[in-house]
Design an enzyme around this catalytic site. Structure first.
Site, mmCIF file in Angstrom:
data_model
loop_
_atom_site.group_PDB
_atom_site.id
_atom_site.type_symbol
_atom_site.label_atom_id
_atom_site.label_comp_id
_atom_site.label_asym_id
_atom_site.label_seq_id
_atom_site.Cartn_x
_atom_site.Cartn_y
_atom_site.Cartn_z
ATOM 1 N N ASP A 38 -5.822 6.172 -26.505
ATOM 2 C CA ASP A 38 -5.014 6.029 -25.032
ATOM 3 C C ASP A 38 -5.767 6.650 -24.118
ATOM 4 O OD1 ASP A 38 -4.447 8.661 -26.614
ATOM 5 O OD2 ASP A 38 -2.606 8.655 -25.493
ATOM 6 N N GLU B 163 -2.116 9.822 -27.780
ATOM 7 C CA GLU B 163 -2.689 11.239 -28.136
ATOM 8 C C GLU B 163 -2.003 11.988 -26.643
ATOM 9 O OE1 GLU B 163 -3.501 15.110 -27.838
ATOM 10 O OE2 GLU B 163 -4.559 13.289 -26.728
ATOM 11 N N GLU B 164 -1.901 11.808 -26.059
ATOM 12 C CA GLU B 164 -1.827 12.552 -24.614
ATOM 13 C C GLU B 164 -0.385 12.678 -24.404
ATOM 14 O OE1 GLU B 164 -4.482 13.451 -22.794
ATOM 15 O OE2 GLU B 164 -6.026 11.976 -23.217
ATOM 16 N N HIS C 252 -9.815 14.797 -17.642
ATOM 17 C CA HIS C 252 -8.790 14.304 -16.384
ATOM 18 C C HIS C 252 -8.899 14.096 -15.456
ATOM 19 C CE1 HIS C 252 -5.494 15.369 -20.549
ATOM 20 N NE2 HIS C 252 -6.352 14.828 -20.702
HETATM 21 ZN ZN LIG Z 1 -6.781 14.750 -22.816
HETATM 22 ZN ZN LIG Z 2 -8.503 13.386 -25.593
#
Ligand SMILES: [Zn+2]
Ligand SMILES: [Zn+2]
Length: 399
Positions: A79, A137-138, A369
């Site tokens: 993702d 996952e985020e 990020h």
């Molecule tokens: Zn991340």
């Molecule tokens: Zn990651």
């Protein structure tokens, strides 16, 4: 003997092409439809038994070795994030507002490269490799639970049940050539909390006719910091952070309620229990003492990620073999960040390791990020070679 690093380097054009394609077409959690389609197609070409649509967009591929043996799960997340890209690279995101700012484009490409390497080595494999390409996952992306938890709920740890599990993250906090593989705890368990403090609204000039939730909330924020300083062993790592606070909308009016949100991070189970108990006592106790009503909503996001000693030692031995020039760091890099592979490692002994991917000279050193996040793509063959070696050795049982 197979030189997995050579193999991975030969495959670099394949890995890079995939990574840049995923990077140009990032998809948020549970919406990795295009990505999952490419993953499934690539696995089917390798004659794998492929299951799609696990936890909406997750893909599982089974690679059977020539000889029987254990089952090993290897997991890669797919993702992207709701970030507007500012890297200026030629393969920048075409989906404005969505970006692979954590490196999961690289993870997916690494996973497919490992599949190619191990498929070509099937004769030397004793057992089954369960390739898991995970969505979301985020975060939970509007669902009740995130990708790993949903895949577990939908049976990723059943038939065949894995004996071991491995996962990895490209790591821009460290330079290319650095490998982090530690036994024991590596990433924190994370909770999310929401607190609503309710009082009685009224004119700011007549405070005695009100019950002020802002005052109560302020005391709560301050007192919560006494958990880490006074209720926890100073040598234990704990975070309690209030990160959002909202209340009131006029300078002369005491509002009726204040809402706060934040997160708690811990590694140790008994420490976690103690912290959560103190958290509840402080929030409810202070609210009550100031005449306010309070509701607390506490949700576990992920457990702590604990690497099994034997499997971590195994990954370390694999790194010494295939990446002999690398800077292998076996000390725990304890980070208060969280990662939902922890749900898998809670059930299956395994190891989650880090592959350094920053390069200061090339300006590839922004943190995960960040809108300018980008990594040195040479980290991908290192990661693929290490994963292929660790899998092969684990299946043979020669640690
Ligand atoms: Zn991340
Ligand atoms: Zn990651």
């Amino acid at each position: 003997m197979t030189d997995f690093l050579n193999k991975a380097q030969e495959l670099f054009p394949y890995t890079q092409t995939l990574r840049r394609d995923f990077h140009q077409h990032p998809e948020l959690g549970f919406k990795e439809i295009r990505t999952a389609g490419i993953v499934a197609k690539e696995l089917i070409v390798l004659d794998m038994e492929v299951t799609t649509g696990v936890a909406k967009t997750g893909v599982i591929g089974l690679l059977e070795g020539a000889q029987p043996g254990p089952v090993i799960l290897i997991r890669f997340d797919m993702d992207a994030l709701p970030v507007t890209e500012e890297t200026g690279v030629s393969f920048a995101s075409k989906n404005t507002g969505t970006m692979h700012a954590c490196g999961h484009d690289g993870h997916t490409a690494i996973g497919l490269t490992v599949a190619k390497i191990l498929h070509a080595q099937r004769e030397n494999l004793s057992g089954t490799v369960k390739f898991v390409f995970q969505p979301a996952e985020e975060g939970t992306c509007g669902e009740e639970i995130g990708g790993a938890e949903m895949m577990i709920r939908e049976g990723v740890l059943d038939s065949p049940k894995p004996d071991y599990a491995l996962g990895l993250h490209l790591w821009n906090e460290k330079p290319l050539g650095w490998i982090g593989a530690a036994a024991g705890p590596v990433m924190a368990g994370a909770e999310e909390f929401k607190i609503t403090v309710a009082g009685v609204a009224g004119h700011a000039a007549i405070p005695d006719n009100t019950i002020d939730p802002i005052l109560a909330a302020s005391h709560i924020v301050t007192a919560l910091q006494s958990i880490t300083s006074r209720n926890v062993d100073p040598l234990e790592a704990v975070v309690v952070s209030v990160t959002m606070i909202h209340g009131g909308d006029a300078f002369n009016l005491i509002p009726s309620e204040v809402k706060m949100e934040g997160t708690i991070r811990t590694f140790d189970l008994s420490v976690r229990e103690n912290v959560l108990r103190r958290f509840d006592e402080i929030v409810t106790g202070i609210a009550k003492s100031m005449g306010c009503k309070v509701s607390v909503d506490l949700k576990q996001l992920t457990p702590a990620m604990i690497n099994a000693d034997q499997i971590a030692f195994h990954v370390q031995a694999s790194a010494r073999k295939v990446l002999s020039d690398s800077d292998l760091d076996t000390a725990s890099q304890l980070t208060m960040g969280a990662e939902d592979m922890a749900f898998i490692l809670e059930e299956i002994p395994g190891c989650y390791f880090f592959v350094g991917s920053a390069n200061d000279e090339k300006g590839l050193n922004y943190g995960h990020h960040h809108p300018k996040f980008n990594f040195d793509e040479q980290a991908m063959p290192c990661a693929a070679a290490l994963m292929a070696e660790a899998v092969t050795r684990l299946l043979k049982g020669n640690s």
